[in-house]
Design an enzyme around this catalytic site. Structure first.
Site, mmCIF file in Angstrom:
data_model
loop_
_atom_site.group_PDB
_atom_site.id
_atom_site.type_symbol
_atom_site.label_atom_id
_atom_site.label_comp_id
_atom_site.label_asym_id
_atom_site.label_seq_id
_atom_site.Cartn_x
_atom_site.Cartn_y
_atom_site.Cartn_z
ATOM 1 N N ARG A 59 -12.907 -21.316 -28.962
ATOM 2 C CA ARG A 59 -12.937 -22.470 -29.863
ATOM 3 C C ARG A 59 -12.184 -22.186 -31.167
ATOM 4 O O ARG A 59 -11.501 -23.068 -31.703
ATOM 5 C CB ARG A 59 -14.388 -22.879 -30.138
ATOM 6 C CG ARG A 59 -14.488 -24.204 -30.879
ATOM 7 C CD ARG A 59 -15.890 -24.743 -30.841
ATOM 8 N NE ARG A 59 -16.810 -23.899 -31.588
ATOM 9 C CZ ARG A 59 -18.138 -24.039 -31.555
ATOM 10 N NH1 ARG A 59 -18.693 -24.980 -30.802
ATOM 11 N NH2 ARG A 59 -18.913 -23.247 -32.264
ATOM 12 N N GLU A 83 -22.158 -37.741 -33.700
ATOM 13 C CA GLU A 83 -22.975 -36.535 -33.793
ATOM 14 C C GLU A 83 -23.615 -36.431 -35.169
ATOM 15 O O GLU A 83 -23.486 -37.333 -35.994
ATOM 16 C CB GLU A 83 -22.147 -35.292 -33.467
ATOM 17 C CG GLU A 83 -20.957 -35.065 -34.387
ATOM 18 C CD GLU A 83 -20.245 -33.743 -34.092
ATOM 19 O OE1 GLU A 83 -20.925 -32.746 -33.809
ATOM 20 O OE2 GLU A 83 -19.006 -33.725 -34.173
ATOM 21 N N LYS A 91 -13.727 -26.668 -35.788
ATOM 22 C CA LYS A 91 -14.622 -26.339 -36.896
ATOM 23 C C LYS A 91 -13.806 -26.048 -38.157
ATOM 24 O O LYS A 91 -13.849 -24.954 -38.723
ATOM 25 C CB LYS A 91 -15.518 -25.150 -36.514
ATOM 26 C CG LYS A 91 -16.872 -25.607 -35.957
ATOM 27 C CD LYS A 91 -17.736 -24.431 -35.560
ATOM 28 C CE LYS A 91 -19.127 -24.488 -36.141
ATOM 29 N NZ LYS A 91 -19.973 -25.569 -35.629
HETATM 30 C C1 LIG Z 1 -20.950 -26.185 -34.935
HETATM 31 C C2 LIG Z 1 -21.126 -27.639 -34.730
HETATM 32 C C3 LIG Z 1 -21.848 -28.154 -33.639
HETATM 33 C C4 LIG Z 1 -22.628 -27.288 -32.686
HETATM 34 O O1 LIG Z 1 -21.850 -26.394 -31.956
HETATM 35 P P1 LIG Z 1 -22.546 -25.146 -31.257
HETATM 36 O O2 LIG Z 1 -21.399 -24.403 -30.637
HETATM 37 O O3 LIG Z 1 -23.490 -25.669 -30.253
HETATM 38 O O4 LIG Z 1 -23.217 -24.381 -32.318
HETATM 39 C C5 LIG Z 1 -21.863 -29.516 -33.470
HETATM 40 N N1 LIG Z 1 -21.254 -30.348 -34.342
HETATM 41 C C6 LIG Z 1 -20.555 -29.894 -35.397
HETATM 42 C C7 LIG Z 1 -19.887 -30.859 -36.301
HETATM 43 C C8 LIG Z 1 -20.480 -28.526 -35.641
HETATM 44 O O5 LIG Z 1 -19.823 -28.074 -36.705
#
Ligand SMILES: *Cc1c(COP(=O)(O)O)cnc(C)c1O
Length: 356
Positions: free
Chosen positions: A99, A236, A200
């Site tokens: 990722r 989300e 991210k």
């Molecule tokens: C990090 C994150 C998640 C969750 O991702 P995981 O890999 O399950 O920890 C979901 N939404 C956003 C916006 C994030 O930054």
């Protein structure tokens, strides 16, 4: 030691003890200064150099660094778990490695190999081993960061990129054990089509602190963001993916580039299929979401957490919470695998230490 950074949580640490002197019962989700961090650098046009574990310290940055000027930065989040029989496990660190690579491509940055990434995670966990909470008391949250550290004013290339990682012992992310009370955010958007919502990027988070602060003040646990194109479909939370259960069907918004592809999200989809549910990734209109039998959110920090209510324009809709929910079953199943309480038949955990 920076006086402002350390909460009252910590007392003192002596180097020959198995555990840092932390009041484990009081552990929340926040920054705690630990002993060591990982740092690796990459000059433009070269590969990443081998990284080093160094004592935790402030980073030195050129004020013209790409991350400060243009927000060229990514973060990741994963955890190290101490098992009851003294092992230390990471959970699918390769997924975070892939990722961060996808994010780096999107932000026009060089990136470490997945092997280097996973090795860095192991090194950071082991170098801060005494900060990994006892089983049942919390986990060691590892924060990798990748950012443009070289100076850039206007034109490419960014001369230097830094890959670093530190770790903090953490307890629960959402304090509300009884389920989250969410507010639908109908003004601010966190991501738009063809933007950076799917990675991210550090630029995705503080632009929604205004509504987050407002929601917190009103007593909500988090926000439920809607898609920017129509404002009608569920996306989300601030940093967690969202799911709904209706009958035998578990649904989650599909990845169109505006939603972060959570590692917990894919694990939960797989577990739901194992449990015999039909799993769908699709567009979920808010109206339909509000008619769910049950809803929950997923993330490394929040694991699987029930959503108790969603408030949209002053109208509050409640959902099922408690022991007898799919969310509770997923939470138990996932955390049993993560903390080594059951055999990991999926190959999701990576053992990094045997001695305890
Ligand atoms: C990090 C994150 C998640 C969750 O991702 P995981 O890999 O399950 O920890 C979901 N939404 C956003 C916006 C994030 O930054």
């Amino acid at each position: 030691m920076a006086p402002s950074a350390q909460p009252a949580l910590l007392t003192s640490v002596s180097s020959d003890e198995k555990y840092a002197n932390v009041k484990w019962e009081e552990l929340a989700f926040g920054f705690v200064r630990t002993d060591n961090m990982y740092v690796a650098k990459c000059n433009h046009g070269e590969d990443f150099q081998e990284g080093k574990i160094v004592p935790f310290a402030d980073l030195q940055l050129n004020p013209c660094a790409a991350v400060l000027q243009y927000g060229q930065g990514l973060y990741e989040g994963l955890k190290a778990y101490r098992t009851e029989d003294g092992r230390i496990l990471l959970f699918r660190p390769d997924q975070n490695g892939h990722r961060i690579q996808a994010g780096a491509k999107r932000l026009y940055m060089p990136y470490p190999s997945v092997d280097q990434f996973v090795s860095a995670m192991k090194q950071v966990a082991l170098a801060n081993k005494k900060w990994i909470p006892p089983p049942g008391k919390g986990t060691l949250y590892i924060r990798p960061i990748l950012f443009g550290s070289g100076p850039i004013l206007g034109s490419f290339p960014v001369p230097e990129t830094t890959f670093s990682a530190f770790a903090c012992p953490v307890g629960r992310y959402h304090k509300d054990n009884t389920g989250l009370n969410l507010k639908v955010e109908d003004k601010f958007r966190r991501a738009f089509l063809s933007g950076t919502g799917g990675v991210k990027s550090i630029t995705n988070y503080c632009p929604v602190w205004i509504p987050m602060a407002e929601a917190r003040k009103q007593g909500f646990s988090d926000l439920l963001f809607m898609d920017a194109a129509t404002g009608k479909n569920v996306e989300e939370l601030f940093a967690a993916n969202v799911f709904m259960l209706k009958g035998n069907v578990v649904s989650t918004p599909s990845l169109t580039g505006t939603i972060l592809p959570g590692v917990t999200r894919i694990c939960v989809m797989e577990l739901c299929r194992d449990f015999g549910y039909q799993v769908e990734e699709r567009v979920i209109p808010l109206e339909e979401f509000l008619e769910s039998d049950e809803t929950f959110c997923t993330g490394t920090a929040s694991i699987v957490t029930s959503i108790a209510s969603v408030t949209f324009k002053d109208k509050k809709t409640g959902f099922k919470t408690g022991e007898d929910t799919l969310a509770a079953k997923l939470y138990d199943t996932l955390s049993d695998i993560q903390t080594g309480r059951v055999e990991d038949t999926k190959g999701w955990t990576v053992e990094i230490d045997r001695q305890g």
